[in-house]
Design a protein around this motif. Structure first.
Motif, PDB file in Angstrom:
ATOM      1  N   GLY A  98      -5.610  -1.802   0.536  1.00 24.96           N
ATOM      2  CA  GLY A  98      -6.474  -0.870  -0.183  1.00 24.96           C
ATOM      3  C   GLY A  98      -7.008  -1.482  -1.466  1.00 24.96           C
ATOM      4  O   GLY A  98      -6.450  -2.439  -1.998  1.00 24.96           O
ATOM      5  N   ALA A 109      -4.120   2.798   1.623  1.00 24.34           N
ATOM      6  CA  ALA A 109      -5.075   2.519   2.698  1.00 24.34           C
ATOM      7  C   ALA A 109      -4.694   3.397   3.881  1.00 24.34           C
ATOM      8  O   ALA A 109      -3.554   3.854   3.976  1.00 24.34           O
ATOM      9  N   ASP A 130       0.812  -1.226   0.000  1.00 26.07           N
ATOM     10  CA  ASP A 130       0.000   0.000   0.000  1.00 26.07           C
ATOM     11  C   ASP A 130       0.840   1.268   0.000  1.00 26.07           C
ATOM     12  O   ASP A 130       0.306   2.367   0.042  1.00 26.07           O
TER      13      ASP A 130
END
Length: 170
Positions: A123, A110, A88
């Motif tokens: 995410g 995220a 992420d």
């Protein structure tokens, strides 16, 4: 208070539960960029040779000091900006400048409490969570993709100075 160091640029300790401010995407037009920037039609439209821009150290008259060794380091340098995802974590590497602060975390896919650095991202790819915004020499950089693809830039107007907030961003 956050202290910018090469290591903090790469691996900032972001707290859990940060307030999230959504910045809606908008197509770049003269109207949507008013006060934030301008469109150009070619990468060589703004050049030192043409004398149509100047690099000066960003004024810092307010409470926020300019980060050490920043503000005019790139001068009129051209170069590539490499970006990549690691889980992420969205990293940027400014290949145009050779400083300790040219490799850093641009954002997360995220929120920090869910972000995964190694392995499958948490995410869903629908958003990027930016964790900081920085000053640039004269409030300007030229972004030009190597191939004609859509890309996103988050911009803040200098009118807010040191008191800029996420809600001032576009």
């Amino acid at each position: 208070r956050f202290t910018f160091t090469a290591e903090n640029f790469r691996r900032p300790e972001l707290p859990r539960g940060l307030r999230i401010h959504e910045v809606p995407a908008a197509a770049a037009t003269d109207a949507t960029l008013a006060g934030f920037g301008r469109l150009i039609s070619s990468a060589d439209e703004c050049t030192v040779e043409k004398g149509n821009f100047e690099i000066v150290r960003w004024p810092a008259p307010g409470w926020r000091r300019l980060d050490p060794q920043t503000g005019d380091e790139a001068g009129t340098t051209e170069g590539y900006f490499d970006v990549h995802w690691q889980g992420d974590y969205f990293y940027g590497h400014n290949l145009a400048v050779a400083t300790a602060s040219n490799f850093y975390l641009d954002g997360l896919g995220a929120p920090p409490e869910r972000a995964v650095q190694d392995g499958a991202p948490a995410g869903d790819g629908s958003a990027i969570y930016l964790w900081m915004s920085d000053y640039h020499p004269d409030g300007a950089q030229l972004f030009w993709p190597l191939s004609p693809i859509p890309f996103t830039v988050c911009l803040g107007s200098r009118e807010h100075g040191d008191d800029i907030k996420p809600e001032h961003m576009r």
